[in-house]
Scaffold this motif. Structure first.
Motif, PDB file in Angstrom:
ATOM      1  N   THR A  30       1.113  -6.412  -4.751  1.00 23.67           N
ATOM      2  CA  THR A  30      -0.133  -6.195  -5.478  1.00 23.67           C
ATOM      3  C   THR A  30      -0.546  -4.727  -5.378  1.00 23.67           C
ATOM      4  OG1 THR A  30      -1.495  -6.763  -3.564  1.00 23.67           O
ATOM      5  CG2 THR A  30      -0.916  -8.553  -5.067  1.00 23.67           C
ATOM      6  N   ALA A  31      -0.066  -4.063  -4.321  1.00 22.20           N
ATOM      7  CA  ALA A  31      -0.402  -2.648  -4.161  1.00 22.20           C
ATOM      8  C   ALA A  31       0.600  -1.989  -3.217  1.00 22.20           C
ATOM      9  CB  ALA A  31      -1.815  -2.484  -3.591  1.00 22.20           C
ATOM     10  N   GLN A  33       0.831   1.492  -0.659  1.00 18.17           N
ATOM     11  CA  GLN A  33       0.002   2.519  -0.040  1.00 18.17           C
ATOM     12  C   GLN A  33       0.884   3.603   0.582  1.00 18.17           C
ATOM     13  OE1 GLN A  33      -3.329   0.865   2.372  1.00 18.17           O
ATOM     14  NE2 GLN A  33      -2.341  -1.113   2.039  1.00 18.17           N
ATOM     15  N   ARG A  50      -2.141   0.461  -7.220  1.00 23.48           N
ATOM     16  CA  ARG A  50      -2.010  -0.963  -7.511  1.00 23.48           C
ATOM     17  C   ARG A  50      -0.843  -1.203  -8.462  1.00 23.48           C
ATOM     18  NH1 ARG A  50      -5.169  -3.792  -4.735  1.00 23.48           N
ATOM     19  NH2 ARG A  50      -7.154  -2.991  -4.020  1.00 23.48           N
ATOM     20  N   ASP A  92       2.023  -4.692   0.646  1.00 22.68           N
ATOM     21  CA  ASP A  92       1.468  -5.958   1.107  1.00 22.68           C
ATOM     22  C   ASP A  92       2.497  -7.046   0.856  1.00 22.68           C
ATOM     23  OD1 ASP A  92      -0.823  -6.350  -1.726  1.00 22.68           O
ATOM     24  OD2 ASP A  92       1.316  -5.984  -1.633  1.00 22.68           O
ATOM     25  N   ALA A  97       1.353 -15.695   5.795  1.00 19.42           N
ATOM     26  CA  ALA A  97       0.022 -15.073   5.828  1.00 19.42           C
ATOM     27  C   ALA A  97       0.133 -13.691   5.212  1.00 19.42           C
ATOM     28  CB  ALA A  97      -0.502 -14.978   7.259  1.00 19.42           C
ATOM     29  N   TYR A  98      -1.003 -13.156   4.812  1.00 24.03           N
ATOM     30  CA  TYR A  98      -1.014 -11.798   4.259  1.00 24.03           C
ATOM     31  C   TYR A  98      -0.664 -10.800   5.354  1.00 24.03           C
ATOM     32  CZ  TYR A  98      -2.891  -7.397   2.628  1.00 24.03           C
ATOM     33  OH  TYR A  98      -3.041  -6.085   2.290  1.00 24.03           O
ATOM     34  N   LYS A  99       0.109  -9.779   5.008  1.00 24.83           N
ATOM     35  CA  LYS A  99       0.393  -8.724   5.976  1.00 24.83           C
ATOM     36  C   LYS A  99       0.683  -7.429   5.232  1.00 24.83           C
ATOM     37  CE  LYS A  99       3.783 -11.277   7.509  1.00 24.83           C
ATOM     38  NZ  LYS A  99       4.932 -11.778   8.297  1.00 24.83           N
ATOM     39  N   VAL A 100       0.575  -6.329   5.933  1.00 21.74           N
ATOM     40  CA  VAL A 100       0.919  -5.011   5.390  1.00 21.74           C
ATOM     41  C   VAL A 100       2.138  -4.526   6.164  1.00 21.74           C
ATOM     42  CG1 VAL A 100       0.171  -2.646   4.982  1.00 21.74           C
ATOM     43  CG2 VAL A 100      -1.454  -4.529   4.750  1.00 21.74           C
ATOM     44  N   ILE A 101       3.220  -4.267   5.431  1.00 18.63           N
ATOM     45  CA  ILE A 101       4.492  -3.897   6.040  1.00 18.63           C
ATOM     46  C   ILE A 101       4.776  -2.425   5.760  1.00 18.63           C
ATOM     47  CG2 ILE A 101       6.959  -4.376   6.139  1.00 18.63           C
ATOM     48  CD1 ILE A 101       5.205  -6.691   7.060  1.00 18.63           C
ATOM     49  N   PHE A 102       5.110  -1.694   6.814  1.00 18.12           N
ATOM     50  CA  PHE A 102       5.363  -0.266   6.717  1.00 18.12           C
ATOM     51  C   PHE A 102       6.851   0.037   6.731  1.00 18.12           C
ATOM     52  CE2 PHE A 102       1.238   1.844   7.308  1.00 18.12           C
ATOM     53  CZ  PHE A 102       0.447   0.751   7.600  1.00 18.12           C
TER      54      PHE A 102
ATOM     55  N   PHE B  33      -5.435  -5.867  12.715  1.00 16.18           N
ATOM     56  CA  PHE B  33      -3.982  -5.886  12.890  1.00 16.18           C
ATOM     57  C   PHE B  33      -3.617  -5.199  14.193  1.00 16.18           C
ATOM     58  CE2 PHE B  33      -2.890  -6.910   8.416  1.00 16.18           C
ATOM     59  CZ  PHE B  33      -4.070  -6.575   7.770  1.00 16.18           C
ATOM     60  N   TYR B  35      -0.111  -3.458  15.735  1.00 17.40           N
ATOM     61  CA  TYR B  35       1.252  -3.016  15.443  1.00 17.40           C
ATOM     62  C   TYR B  35       1.843  -2.373  16.696  1.00 17.40           C
ATOM     63  CZ  TYR B  35       0.492  -3.335  10.342  1.00 17.40           C
ATOM     64  OH  TYR B  35       0.240  -3.760   9.062  1.00 17.40           O
ATOM     65  N   LEU B  43       6.908   0.854  12.598  1.00  9.45           N
ATOM     66  CA  LEU B  43       5.698   0.047  12.818  1.00  9.45           C
ATOM     67  C   LEU B  43       6.038  -1.426  12.618  1.00  9.45           C
ATOM     68  CD1 LEU B  43       3.366   2.431  10.905  1.00  9.45           C
ATOM     69  CD2 LEU B  43       2.684   1.421  13.071  1.00  9.45           C
ATOM     70  N   LEU B  45       4.606  -5.349  12.910  1.00 10.76           N
ATOM     71  CA  LEU B  45       3.379  -6.124  13.000  1.00 10.76           C
ATOM     72  C   LEU B  45       3.471  -7.138  14.127  1.00 10.76           C
ATOM     73  CD1 LEU B  45       0.618  -6.850  11.673  1.00 10.76           C
ATOM     74  CD2 LEU B  45       1.873  -8.538  10.315  1.00 10.76           C
ATOM     75  N   TYR B  48      -2.175 -10.538  13.310  1.00 16.50           N
ATOM     76  CA  TYR B  48      -3.116 -10.271  12.232  1.00 16.50           C
ATOM     77  C   TYR B  48      -4.212 -11.328  12.277  1.00 16.50           C
ATOM     78  CZ  TYR B  48      -4.807 -10.927   7.392  1.00 16.50           C
ATOM     79  OH  TYR B  48      -5.567 -11.117   6.278  1.00 16.50           O
ATOM     80  N   MET B  55      -3.948 -15.218  11.903  1.00 11.54           N
ATOM     81  CA  MET B  55      -3.189 -15.573  10.697  1.00 11.54           C
ATOM     82  C   MET B  55      -1.696 -15.358  10.903  1.00 11.54           C
ATOM     83  SD  MET B  55      -5.740 -16.385   8.861  1.00 11.54           S
ATOM     84  CE  MET B  55      -5.040 -16.582   7.238  1.00 11.54           C
ATOM     85  N   GLU B  56      -1.332 -14.441  11.765  1.00 13.82           N
ATOM     86  CA  GLU B  56       0.074 -14.070  11.967  1.00 13.82           C
ATOM     87  C   GLU B  56       0.230 -13.724  13.433  1.00 13.82           C
ATOM     88  OE1 GLU B  56       2.700 -13.717   9.736  1.00 13.82           O
ATOM     89  OE2 GLU B  56       3.997 -13.069  11.362  1.00 13.82           O
ATOM     90  N   ASN B 104      -7.218  -3.491   0.848  1.00 12.33           N
ATOM     91  CA  ASN B 104      -6.034  -3.474   1.677  1.00 12.33           C
ATOM     92  C   ASN B 104      -5.883  -2.221   2.520  1.00 12.33           C
ATOM     93  OD1 ASN B 104      -5.439  -5.834   0.349  1.00 12.33           O
ATOM     94  ND2 ASN B 104      -4.269  -4.790  -1.229  1.00 12.33           N
TER      95      ASN B 104
END
Lengths: 112, 117
Positions: A30-31, A33, A50, A92, A97-102, B33, B35, B43, B45, B48, B55-56, B104
């Motif tokens: 969805t986006a 970053q 986005r 994302d 579950a929702y998470k942000v992955i780098f 979060f 990390y 990084l 995770l 969360y 959630m995680e 986000n």
């Protein structure tokens, strides 16, 4: 395997030059970053773009997003020594579950 | 506005010890979060939370890593027992999580550098 990945481990440029960091990702997003991390600090967001956007700017920074090739780029113009940092792209993702992955980051060195 | 605060900044532990890292998120943020950052893995995770609910829980990190959020303004990450391979920087981040352009965006603390001997 990484869901998001920068294409270069390290880059060096001289002050005043332009530089581009590239990123590829593997999931529907969805986006996307871009973050920057300076030594001894946590990452700080530079740009959020986005999935329905193709380009976004923030001062000397310009991010592009190509959802068809699942890639993004971050360009910095007129680089300064203080731009020396690690640059991450992050996506994302929804699994359970929702998470942000780098990604693992690109080390940029701006030389005087 | 205060950003994300992490304490301590540095921690040295003997193998087998229990350590607790602390995080205060940005006031009003709904998402938190944890990390782990290393040069090799980048990084990763660990946990969360959304509105204090877990959630995680980080999959491979489950057995010795436990994150808790006792209230909306404080979270802890416990590592028990510590191993030398846990040496890393542990970063806490919070996010508004409510929608809109800032939904986000993650705001990171400066991290805790853990060394396990």
């Amino acid at each position: 395997s990484q869901l998001a990945e920068e294409n270069s481990w390290a880059l060096s440029v001289h002050e005043g030059e332009s530089v581009t960091v590239n990123c590829s990702y593997k999931t529907s997003i969805t986006a996307l970053q871009w973050y920057r991390q300076k030594s001894g600090k946590g990452p700080a967001q530079l740009i959020l773009i986005r999935s329905n956007e193709r380009e976004k700017r923030n001062g000397r920074l310009r991010a592009t997003l190509d959802t068809s090739s699942q890639s993004s780029s971050l360009s910095i113009t007129a680089t300064r020594c203080e731009d020396t940092a690690v640059y991450f792209c992050a996506t994302d993702a929804w699994t359970n579950a929702y998470k942000v992955i780098f990604g693992k980051g690109t080390h940029l060195h701006v030389l005087p | 506005d205060a950003g994300v605060t992490q304490t301590p900044r540095h921690e040295v532990a003997e193998k087998g010890q229990t350590i607790i890292l602390k995080c205060e998120p940005v006031s009003g943020h709904n998402d938190l979060f944890w990390y782990r950052q290393t040069k090799i893995q980048g990084l990763e995770l660990l946990s969360y939370f959304r509105s204090k609910s877990l959630m995680e829980d980080g999959g491979a990190f489950k057995d010795r890593f436990k994150a808790e959020m006792l209230n909306s303004s404080f979270s802890t990450l416990k590592i028990q027992p510590t191993e030398p391979k846990d040496s890393a920087v542990y970063l806490c981040a919070s996010s508004p999580g409510l929608g809109g352009d800032s939904q986000n965006t993650l705001y990171f603390g400066a991290g805790t550098r853990l060394s396990v001997l």
